[in-house]
Design a protein around this motif. Structure first.
Motif, PDB file in Angstrom:
ATOM      1  N   GLY A  86      25.076  43.380  32.321  1.00  0.00           N
ATOM      2  CA  GLY A  86      26.147  42.431  32.072  1.00  0.00           C
ATOM      3  C   GLY A  86      25.707  41.003  32.310  1.00  0.00           C
ATOM      4  N   VAL A  87      26.707  40.142  32.451  1.00  0.00           N
ATOM      5  CA  VAL A  87      26.448  38.722  32.668  1.00  0.00           C
ATOM      6  C   VAL A  87      26.989  38.340  34.047  1.00  0.00           C
ATOM      7  N   VAL A  88      26.190  37.596  34.795  1.00  0.00           N
ATOM      8  CA  VAL A  88      26.608  37.168  36.131  1.00  0.00           C
ATOM      9  C   VAL A  88      27.685  36.093  35.988  1.00  0.00           C
ATOM     10  N   ILE A  89      28.860  36.332  36.549  1.00  0.00           N
ATOM     11  CA  ILE A  89      29.934  35.337  36.415  1.00  0.00           C
ATOM     12  C   ILE A  89      30.284  34.674  37.753  1.00  0.00           C
ATOM     13  N   ARG A  90      29.740  35.193  38.850  1.00  0.00           N
ATOM     14  CA  ARG A  90      30.030  34.577  40.153  1.00  0.00           C
ATOM     15  C   ARG A  90      28.896  34.875  41.115  1.00  0.00           C
ATOM     16  N   VAL A  91      28.466  33.827  41.819  1.00  0.00           N
ATOM     17  CA  VAL A  91      27.472  34.001  42.879  1.00  0.00           C
ATOM     18  C   VAL A  91      27.911  33.168  44.073  1.00  0.00           C
ATOM     19  N   LYS A  92      28.059  33.795  45.211  1.00  0.00           N
ATOM     20  CA  LYS A  92      28.266  33.056  46.460  1.00  0.00           C
ATOM     21  C   LYS A  92      27.197  33.529  47.425  1.00  0.00           C
ATOM     22  N   GLU A  93      26.409  32.584  47.937  1.00  0.00           N
ATOM     23  CA  GLU A  93      25.341  32.991  48.861  1.00  0.00           C
ATOM     24  C   GLU A  93      25.206  32.032  50.043  1.00  0.00           C
ATOM     25  N   ASP A  94      26.221  31.155  50.238  1.00  0.00           N
ATOM     26  CA  ASP A  94      26.111  30.175  51.323  1.00  0.00           C
ATOM     27  C   ASP A  94      26.836  30.609  52.599  1.00  0.00           C
ATOM     28  N   ASP A 129      21.709  33.185  51.220  1.00  0.00           N
ATOM     29  CA  ASP A 129      20.703  32.823  50.215  1.00  0.00           C
ATOM     30  C   ASP A 129      20.017  34.069  49.640  1.00  0.00           C
ATOM     31  N   GLY A 130      20.733  35.167  49.592  1.00  0.00           N
ATOM     32  CA  GLY A 130      20.137  36.438  49.159  1.00  0.00           C
ATOM     33  C   GLY A 130      20.318  36.748  47.677  1.00  0.00           C
ATOM     34  N   ALA A 131      20.902  35.833  46.910  1.00  0.00           N
ATOM     35  CA  ALA A 131      21.089  36.111  45.476  1.00  0.00           C
ATOM     36  C   ALA A 131      19.777  35.911  44.732  1.00  0.00           C
ATOM     37  N   LEU A 132      19.464  36.829  43.823  1.00  0.00           N
ATOM     38  CA  LEU A 132      18.245  36.712  43.018  1.00  0.00           C
ATOM     39  C   LEU A 132      18.579  36.333  41.583  1.00  0.00           C
ATOM     40  N   VAL A 133      19.861  36.104  41.311  1.00  0.00           N
ATOM     41  CA  VAL A 133      20.305  35.732  39.966  1.00  0.00           C
ATOM     42  C   VAL A 133      21.262  34.546  40.066  1.00  0.00           C
ATOM     43  N   ASN A 134      21.492  33.909  38.917  1.00  0.00           N
ATOM     44  CA  ASN A 134      22.408  32.769  38.861  1.00  0.00           C
ATOM     45  C   ASN A 134      23.546  33.062  37.902  1.00  0.00           C
ATOM     46  N   VAL A 135      24.636  32.303  38.055  1.00  0.00           N
ATOM     47  CA  VAL A 135      25.758  32.438  37.129  1.00  0.00           C
ATOM     48  C   VAL A 135      25.252  32.172  35.715  1.00  0.00           C
ATOM     49  N   GLY A 136      25.631  33.044  34.777  1.00  0.00           N
ATOM     50  CA  GLY A 136      25.203  32.885  33.386  1.00  0.00           C
ATOM     51  C   GLY A 136      24.022  33.764  33.024  1.00  0.00           C
ATOM     52  N   ASP A 137      23.327  34.286  34.021  1.00  0.00           N
ATOM     53  CA  ASP A 137      22.183  35.172  33.744  1.00  0.00           C
ATOM     54  C   ASP A 137      22.660  36.496  33.134  1.00  0.00           C
ATOM     55  N   THR A 138      21.874  37.009  32.209  1.00  0.00           N
ATOM     56  CA  THR A 138      22.108  38.351  31.690  1.00  0.00           C
ATOM     57  C   THR A 138      21.227  39.289  32.496  1.00  0.00           C
ATOM     58  N   GLN A 143      18.258  46.176  37.446  1.00  0.00           N
ATOM     59  CA  GLN A 143      17.522  44.957  37.819  1.00  0.00           C
ATOM     60  C   GLN A 143      17.914  44.516  39.235  1.00  0.00           C
ATOM     61  N   PRO A 144      16.928  44.150  40.083  1.00  0.00           N
ATOM     62  CA  PRO A 144      17.286  43.630  41.411  1.00  0.00           C
ATOM     63  C   PRO A 144      18.079  42.334  41.269  1.00  0.00           C
ATOM     64  N   ILE A 145      19.219  42.256  41.950  1.00  0.00           N
ATOM     65  CA  ILE A 145      20.067  41.066  41.828  1.00  0.00           C
ATOM     66  C   ILE A 145      20.286  40.347  43.157  1.00  0.00           C
ATOM     67  N   ALA A 146      20.032  41.037  44.270  1.00  0.00           N
ATOM     68  CA  ALA A 146      20.324  40.407  45.563  1.00  0.00           C
ATOM     69  C   ALA A 146      19.719  41.202  46.710  1.00  0.00           C
TER      70      ALA A 146
END
Ligand SMILES: [Zn+2]
Length: 203
Positions: A86-94, A129-138, A143-146
């Motif tokens: 899918g597509v990443v629509i939200r990332v919170k890692e702070d 800071d454990g996210a390995l993907v950004n918003v908008g990434d397919t 796939q490892p994402i976090a």
């Protein structure tokens, strides 16, 4: 192990049963009594060959009484993989804090992925800071994402995994999903260990 007494405590303190109608449906699915199930088959949200305890299942005890969500107990820094593409629509890692207080809820790092059919999966309590993907990434399935963590409202390091979809009245509804495991395809239940098929990667 400190973990087992904790679980016993959960059981004892949560005799009340959820009245969510979805709960009945889920119990039938878990027992394999729904024969015409053609729902999507998810990957376990971690690396191939690895096994983790599902410590809270759908509408099980404690904090999942009203939730169609799963908790996988895992050491902080474990690799989290996309259960579906899918597509990443939200990332919170702070977020940096975690604990069993509702005020920590907002600190829970998370990633939400929207699938091609419009449903969404959430991966919670990730490492700072454990996210390995950004918003908008397919992202591809698997796939490892976090990296997993213990942020937000949580009492031990784990991954909280949840899927939502629109119901008939166009409201978001939590949905139980099937997974492929080395035990076969089915719905996961609490306090069981599940292994993801495939060979573990050598580090
Ligand atoms: Zn949870």
């Amino acid at each position: 192990m400190r973990f087992i007494p904790l679980i016993l405590l959960f059981v004892v303190t949560s005799c009340a049963v959820s009245r969510n109608p979805l709960r009945q449906e889920v119990r039938l699915l878990e027992r394999g009594l729904v024969k015409d199930d053609s729902s999507y088959i998810y990957d376990l949200p971690f690396e191939k060959g690895k096994a983790y305890y599902c410590v809270q299942g759908y509408f099980s005890m404690f904090t999942h009484r009203e939730r169609a969500a799963l908790d996988f107990k895992m050491r902080q820094g474990s690799s989290i993989c996309a259960a579906r593409e899918g597509v990443v629509i939200r990332v919170k890692e702070d977020g940096t804090r975690g604990g069993m207080r509702s005020r920590y809820r907002k600190d829970g790092n998370n990633i939400v992925i929207e699938h091609p059919d419009g449903s969404r999966a959430g991966y919670w309590h990730l490492q700072t800071d454990g996210a390995l993907v950004n918003v908008g990434d397919t992202v591809k399935k698997g796939q490892p994402i976090a990296l997993s963590g213990n942020t937000g409202m949580t009492s031990f390091p784990h991954l909280h995994f949840i899927v939502w979809d629109y119901d008939r009245s166009r409201k978001w509804q939590q949905v139980p999903t099937r997974f492929e495991t080395t035990r076969g395809i089915g719905y996961l239940t609490a306090i069981r260990k599940y292994r993801k098929p495939g060979k573990e990667k050598k580090k």
